[in-house]
Design a protein around this motif. Structure first.
Motif, PDB file in Angstrom:
ATOM      1  N   ASN A 296       0.815  -1.210   0.000  1.00 10.39           N
ATOM      2  CA  ASN A 296       0.000   0.000   0.000  1.00 10.39           C
ATOM      3  C   ASN A 296       0.852   1.265   0.000  1.00 10.39           C
ATOM      4  O   ASN A 296       2.061   1.233   0.250  1.00 10.39           O
ATOM      5  N   HIS A 297       0.178   2.381  -0.270  1.00 11.55           N
ATOM      6  CA  HIS A 297       0.842   3.684  -0.360  1.00 11.55           C
ATOM      7  C   HIS A 297       0.873   4.404   0.983  1.00 11.55           C
ATOM      8  O   HIS A 297      -0.031   4.280   1.810  1.00 11.55           O
ATOM      9  N   SER A 298       1.908   5.200   1.176  1.00 11.48           N
ATOM     10  CA  SER A 298       1.962   6.189   2.251  1.00 11.48           C
ATOM     11  C   SER A 298       2.709   7.394   1.718  1.00 11.48           C
ATOM     12  O   SER A 298       3.675   7.251   0.957  1.00 11.48           O
ATOM     13  N   CYS A 299       2.275   8.588   2.114  1.00  9.16           N
ATOM     14  CA  CYS A 299       2.994   9.797   1.737  1.00  9.16           C
ATOM     15  C   CYS A 299       4.257   9.973   2.577  1.00  9.16           C
ATOM     16  O   CYS A 299       5.042  10.906   2.348  1.00  9.16           O
ATOM     17  N   CYS A 357      -6.282   8.845   0.426  1.00  6.50           N
ATOM     18  CA  CYS A 357      -5.167   8.508   1.308  1.00  6.50           C
ATOM     19  C   CYS A 357      -5.451   8.946   2.740  1.00  6.50           C
ATOM     20  O   CYS A 357      -5.861  10.087   2.995  1.00  6.50           O
ATOM     21  N   GLN A 358      -5.238   8.043   3.671  1.00  2.76           N
ATOM     22  CA  GLN A 358      -5.404   8.334   5.091  1.00  2.76           C
ATOM     23  C   GLN A 358      -4.145   7.969   5.866  1.00  2.76           C
ATOM     24  O   GLN A 358      -4.203   7.520   7.004  1.00  2.76           O
ATOM     25  N   SER A 364      -2.073  14.051   9.606  1.00  4.40           N
ATOM     26  CA  SER A 364      -1.472  15.148  10.381  1.00  4.40           C
ATOM     27  C   SER A 364      -1.703  16.499   9.713  1.00  4.40           C
ATOM     28  O   SER A 364      -1.600  17.546  10.364  1.00  4.40           O
ATOM     29  N   GLN A 365      -2.029  16.487   8.413  1.00  7.20           N
ATOM     30  CA  GLN A 365      -2.257  17.727   7.673  1.00  7.20           C
ATOM     31  C   GLN A 365      -3.740  17.945   7.358  1.00  7.20           C
ATOM     32  O   GLN A 365      -4.084  18.748   6.497  1.00  7.20           O
ATOM     33  N   VAL A 366      -4.614  17.237   8.077  1.00  4.06           N
ATOM     34  CA  VAL A 366      -6.034  17.267   7.746  1.00  4.06           C
ATOM     35  C   VAL A 366      -6.643  18.665   7.872  1.00  4.06           C
ATOM     36  O   VAL A 366      -7.627  18.995   7.190  1.00  4.06           O
TER      37      VAL A 366
END
Length: 387
Positions: A296-299, A357-358, A364-366
């Motif tokens: 899976n993806h993560s920023c 994306c969560q 943290s930037q929500v």
């Protein structure tokens, strides 16, 4: 797989998790792709790569001369170029002349897909249906490229040649619509509807006369799903004989004066290349990997995909220490995209990979304002101006 395991969670579905504590810099696994292909424009511009494994086929010196448009460039330490000693192994398909890095790659291509796709004397015939299909794709997908119609062509070849190949594709996520978010893969949206229908018509024209019964699934709906599959699961590949030479030269034991000289040469060449070709330095393509597609993806990723053998063999490598039970994530976005705003990143991920994306960074930037990054605004203005 002794270090990692595939598990399913309620939040994300499938993912890859650490079985034990893992140190940064660890290679978790290496994997060959189910199918891979060089990008169409990349090949057209003269980036020479093995048709099967994408290994560079021109020496570092030839590579940098061509890219810099300076044929007076002389590279020292030619022994640091892996291609130099492999030139005598290069071979071609006897019928169409397609170039491979070795007899092994030619044999594998013939066994997997090339027998059913070989154009023979028609390889350079622009009016041949397969070439017409590729040409249309190129006219609707200008660089920078992110996928290739050649992947679909090779998949068709595999269906024609390999009896049980369907099961190998069943494991990929291929839906064109994410029902939760009600979003479409951008290639399948209304702006591309006519192009997709035209692509499909060209595809049918190219393969219908020789269609095997196993290709009966290739309806327009099936073609759309196949486009979505390669769009959401495709992994980019980049190889470069010049980069290989630079890496090997950096490992030489040289006297200080020699090191200063070669470092100055390399810096000067990269400056020249940046002026002439910018970031388009590599043989570039994409591929489908069964195990990598489950990551899976993560920023804020804790692993990255590398290509240590200068071909399409992928190595998943950790970039930080990982605890037992922790999920292993990569970034589906490039480094520049990761530096963009949360809004921009999420927009790209929704359009290209069909999810919201969560990850920890996004959460943290929500509360950040929903603003598009300046770079993306500039790109959209350029796109509008070109319409």
């Amino acid at each position: 797989m002794e270090l990692v395991e595939v598990k399913t969670t309620a939040e994300k579905g499938r993912g890859l998790f650490a079985r034990q504590p893992i140190k940064a810099g660890t290679v978790l696994f290496e994997e060959s792709p189910l199918v891979s292909s060089q990008f169409c424009w990349n090949a057209t511009y003269g980036y020479l790569a093995c048709e099967y494994c994408l290994r560079p086929l021109e020496t570092a010196e030839c590579n940098v001369r061509r890219l810099a448009s300076d044929f007076a460039i002389d590279l020292p330490y030619p022994e640091c170029c892996p291609v130099q000693e492999q030139l005598e192994r290069h071979t071609r398909c006897a019928d169409c002349g397609t170039l491979y890095c070795s007899q092994a790659c030619l044999s594998d291509a013939l066994e997997r897909y090339h027998k059913g796709l070989c154009l023979g004397a028609n390889k350079d015939n622009a009016s041949h249906p397969v070439n017409a299909l590729i040409d249309f794709w190129k006219k609707t997908h200008y660089p920078p490229e992110t996928s290739s119609i050649l992947l679909i062509i090779k998949i068709i070849g595999m269906f024609k040649q390999i009896p049980d190949v369907q099961s190998k594709f069943d494991d990929f996520v291929s839906q064109a619509v994410n029902e939760d978010l009600e979003i479409f893969h951008k290639m399948l949206g209304k702006d591309f509807a006519n192009q997709i229908e035209q692509l499909y018509a060209l595809l049918v024209n190219a393969f219908e006369p020789t269609a095997h019964e196993r290709l009966q699934w290739l309806t327009l709906s099936g073609f759309r799903s196949l486009l979505a599959l390669i769009g959401t699961n495709g992994q980019g590949i980049g190889t470069s004989s010049f980069a290989d030479w630079v890496r090997n030269v950096s490992e030489l034991e040289l006297q200080d004066k020699q090191r200063e000289t070669v470092d100055a040469l390399i810096d000067g060449l990269y400056t020249k290349l940046d002026d002439v070709v910018g970031s388009f330095l590599n043989n570039e393509g994409s591929a489908l990997y069964s195990l990598q597609s489950k990551v899976n993806h993560s920023c804020a990723p804790n692993a990255e995909c590398q290509f240590p053998h200068s071909n399409n063999v992928l190595a998943l490598t950790t970039v930080q220490d990982i605890a037992a039970g922790e999920e292993i994530c990569i970034s589906y976005l490039d480094e520049c995209a990761l530096e963009r705003s949360r809004h921009s990143r999420q927009k790209m991920l929704r359009e290209n990979y069909l999810f919201q994306c969560q990850c920890e960074k996004c959460e943290s930037q929500v509360n950040d304002p929903d603003e598009t990054s300046e770079d993306e605004d500039d790109e959209e203005e350029m796109d509008d101006d070109s319409d």
